[in-house]
Design a protein around this motif. Structure first.
Motif, PDB file in Angstrom:
ATOM      1  N   ASN A  59      33.655  40.821  46.789  1.00 33.74           N
ATOM      2  CA  ASN A  59      32.309  40.757  47.051  1.00 33.74           C
ATOM      3  C   ASN A  59      31.919  39.618  47.746  1.00 33.74           C
ATOM      4  O   ASN A  59      30.974  39.744  48.611  1.00 33.74           O
ATOM      5  CB  ASN A  59      31.661  40.681  45.555  1.00 33.74           C
ATOM      6  N   GLU A  88      39.004  39.609  38.946  1.00 34.88           N
ATOM      7  CA  GLU A  88      38.979  38.157  39.908  1.00 34.88           C
ATOM      8  C   GLU A  88      38.905  38.910  41.362  1.00 34.88           C
ATOM      9  O   GLU A  88      38.079  38.542  42.389  1.00 34.88           O
ATOM     10  CB  GLU A  88      40.103  37.349  39.638  1.00 34.88           C
ATOM     11  N   TYR A 115      35.570  40.284  42.267  1.00 35.38           N
ATOM     12  CA  TYR A 115      34.718  39.203  42.569  1.00 35.38           C
ATOM     13  C   TYR A 115      34.937  38.655  43.909  1.00 35.38           C
ATOM     14  O   TYR A 115      33.880  38.315  44.659  1.00 35.38           O
ATOM     15  CB  TYR A 115      34.807  38.244  41.239  1.00 35.38           C
TER      16      TYR A 115
END
Length: 766
Positions: free
Chosen positions: A700, A694, A697
């Motif tokens: 990003n 997580e 992600y």
């Protein structure tokens, strides 16, 4: 704390840790001490009872009983039974790619050489070494699908010196340089040791007998034919598949080690040269035991392999990538009970050592190249089939030739000129070449512009003081080295005028400005110009007019006559109304804050939300990591306590009931606790992995928002404060210059350059 391990980059990941197998072989004797040496019913336990020394007095805490649990006790066992029990599985696994080591250890005269080599008088009395050679060649014959190569070497370690026992062969000869032990990522090998190819069993036996003849032996009271050196006979196996075209092949080696016997000088009565040999033997065996103790200690980081040549040469075998088996030879007589007890202690310590055998896989470079070429041809055929099914024209996937590269260059130029709307994508090579040609075209245009300027103007190095002085006298630069009419980045004509410049003649100046502007438009539209070439600064180069160009006005008129200047259509859209531009651009930090509150407010809001989520996930991951570390520390403490209980149980003797090991309640509770802790550790570790995914992600997303925010800010900042207003129309959609074709820095530099040129021309005419 992790222990140091011997690893090889060619090994596969299928290795699992296993303990060293330790066997004890009792030398047959008529005077066997039945009251002091007893065997367990499982044929794996040997008990030693030592009578108390009455000379120590009434209070005597001397230990009198020991119990040793090994992998097998070989009492009155034949050579065949010994080989079947000890060596057969190790040799069989060697042909599957696993290394193996079989070592004989014990007191001098206890039967080590007999166990390893055997006796030559009777065929049935042959030892482990000749039987291993026989098994290897028989298994090679049973594997017709593999091309197996067998090589052998014979090493002797005598008085801490290395000797090749096969160097007496006529085609080998003595080595000019002494042999040394060398380590590399593939393991340990002896530099200078001869390795001999054997195609059949008889050749291998000939080499074995040649080496045995060269071994050093001596006689003393304990043994008439005592080996005075350690010997290592190594069998190297290399197997290639005949049926599969794989580039992988397996290699392995079997070390058959016959150690010299430990001896007490008082019993052996050694003198002179034999005494010196005994000193070296006992010293190397003592270092071997130290290395074994260090390997059995889970807390030890450093293993003293380099203390002697024996342990250094056996580094791969001791606790490394190897199936290790120890045969401890002992006496059964009461007179040798102390030495027997010492040998059994060594065997018990060896059982604590773990190894990690794994298949040794290597790659054949020549076969790998052939397989890759075959795979490349198949892939090309498959691509051709796909192209045919997709109704595509014949596509060539070979490297581009000069004609194809020239065609791509032409397409790129037409695309930049606007005569070609798009470039069709054919394959990956074509895409890469298109980008390469974009770079080539851009570089050529920069060189063309630079050469044009050099034909009309002369660049002067700022360190060329004589030329600068002459230019100052001509009135083109001031005494500080600044160009007359040099721009300050905000407008045109700011600077220090020359002393010879006269005011007035405004109408002629305006006319000259128009002509220079016309020239600038023609040159600026022809090619993108690099800002680094036209930023006029005294820190790099200075520009003066070339004397050979003649009158500037005539040159401008000729350029205007030979070129067509396109005028803007009369119905072009009007420029959008903008707030007045400040004289000096604001600082970027302050402008960035304004941008975040106005035009970039939505992106900034999303960026803050994503960042808050990322911080929350990182905090949770940190807490989970802390819990995992706490559980890991508790696991280590529990393991240490459990190992202590196991070692205490092994020292006190292990008890079994109907084949089941009996342990005390404390050890049982530690096992249950360790199981629960490992379960908690796995649960927390899985949570941590999910959190890390997580976090990656979210990171990003945050990076994308940050890059978008900064990119939008740069565009807004340049459009608002740097791009000249008369350049705005050229950059709008539908204009002659495509958005993104020229960087902002080049547009600003070109505009500054044109203004500077007009200032120079005006100053010169005045």
């Amino acid at each position: 704390m992790m222990r140091r391990k011997n690893s090889n980059k060619h090994f596969s990941t299928m290795g699992t840790r296993k303990k060293v197998h330790a066997f004890v072989r009792v030398k047959p004797t008529d005077d066997f001490a039945h009251e002091m040496i007893r065997y367990g019913g499982d044929n794996r336990t040997i008990d030693i009872h030592l009578r108390k020394d009455t000379r120590r007095g009434v209070v005597n805490n001397q230990q009198t009983d020991w119990s040793f649990k090994l992998d097998g006790v070989l009492h009155d066992a034949s050579q065949e039974v010994v080989y079947e029990t000890v060596a057969k599985d190790v040799v069989a696994q060697a042909l599957d790619g696993y290394n193996g080591t079989i070592m004989c250890y014990g007191q001098t005269g206890a039967g080590k050489t007999y166990t390893m080599t055997g006796a030559t008088e009777n065929y049935k009395h042959r030892g482990i070494l000749p039987r291993a050679l026989q098994q290897v060649f028989r298994m090679v014959e049973e594997r017709p699908t593999h091309a197996v190569t067998v090589r052998v070497s014979y090493l002797e370690i005598y008085n801490e010196s290395l000797f090749d026992l096969l160097s007496t062969l006529p085609y080998v000869g003595p080595s000019a340089t002494p042999m040394t032990i060398v380590e590399n990522p593939q393991g340990v090998f002896i530099k200078g040791l001869s390795v001999h190819l054997t195609s059949q069993e008889e050749d291998a036996f000939s080499l074995l007998f040649e080496g045995e003849t060269n071994r050093i032996i001596a006689s003393h009271t304990m043994n008439k034919n005592s080996s005075r050196s350690h010997s290592i006979f190594t069998i190297y196996v290399e197997a290639h598949s005949r049926t599969l075209s794989e580039e992988k092949y397996i290699t392995s080696k079997i070390n058959l080690v016959d150690l010299a016997g430990s001896e007490r000088l008082g019993k052996s009565g050694s003198e002179g040269r034999v005494l010196k040999e005994a000193t070296y033997i006992n010293k190397s065996l003592s270092f071997l035991e130290q290395a074994i103790i260090a390997l059995g200690d889970q807390k030890r980081d450093h293993i003293p392999f380099r203390q002697c040549k024996l342990t250094h040469a056996l580094k791969d075998s001791l606790g490394g990538n190897c199936n290790m088996v120890l045969v401890t030879n002992i006496y059964g007589e009461a007179a040798q009970l102390e030495e027997t007890l010492s040998s059994l202690r060594f065997a018990s310590r060896m059982k604590l050592v773990t190894t990690e055998p794994a298949v040794n896989e290597k790659y054949d470079a020549e076969r790998m190249v052939k397989n890759l070429e075959k795979e490349l041809a198949l892939l090309k055929q498959e691509l051709a089939i796909h192209d045919s099914l997709a109704n595509r024209t014949l596509v060539n996937y070979d490297p581009l030739d000069e004609i194809q590269i020239a065609e791509i260059n032409s397409q790129v130029r037409r695309y930049l000129e606007g005569t070609l709307d798009e470039i069709d994508i054919i394959n990956l090579r074509q895409i890469q070449e298109v980008f390469n040609q974009f770079r080539v075209v851009l570089s050529q245009q920069e060189q063309e512009v630079e050469s044009t300027l050099r034909r009309k103007y002369t660049f002067i190095d700022k360190n060329d003081f004589a030329t600068i002085s002459a230019v100052q006298k001509a009135g083109l630069v001031d005494v500080d080295g600044h160009l007359v009419g040099e721009t300050d980045g905000q407008g045109f004509g700011l600077g220090v005028s020359a002393f010879s410049t006269k005011p007035g003649k405004k109408s002629k100046s305006k006319k000259m400005l128009k002509e220079v502007s016309s020239l600038a438009k023609k040159e600026g539209a022809s090619s993108p110009v690099s800002g680094k070439d036209f930023e006029i600064s005294t820190s790099k180069t200075q520009l003066t007019q070339s004397s050979k160009d003649g009158d500037v006005k005539d040159m401008l008129l000729r350029d205007r006559e030979t070129s067509n200047i396109e005028t803007l259509p009369s119905d072009s859209p009007k420029e959008e109304l903008r707030p007045p531009r400040p004289g000096t651009p604001p600082a970027k930090p302050a402008a960035f804050e304004d941008f975040k509150n106005e035009r970039g407010s939505e992106i900034n809001r999303i960026f803050k939300e994503n960042k808050s989520i990322l911080n929350e996930r990182r905090k949770r991951a940190s807490e989970t990591t802390q819990r995992i570390n706490d559980i890991k520390r508790e696991i280590d403490v529990t393991k240490e306590a459990l190992n202590f209980q196991k070692s205490l149980r092994e020292k006190q003797g292990e008890y079994e009931n109907k084949g089941l090991m009996i342990i005390d309640e404390e050890e049982f509770l530690l096992i249950l606790k360790l199981k629960d802790l490992k379960k908690q550790y796995r649960t927390e570790y899985q949570d941590l992995r999910d959190l890390r995914a997580e976090i990656q992600y979210c990171q990003n997303l945050v990076d994308q928002c940050r890059n978008r925010l900064l990119t939008e800010f740069d565009i807004w900042y340049n459009e608002s404060f740097f791009i000249p207003e008369d350049m705005q129309m050229a950059l709008k959609p539908g204009s002659s210059i495509r958005p993104g074709l020229l960087p902002i820095s080049r547009i600003v530099s070109l505009h500054s350059y044109l203004k500077t040129m007009m200032g120079l021309q005006q100053a010169h005419k005045k």
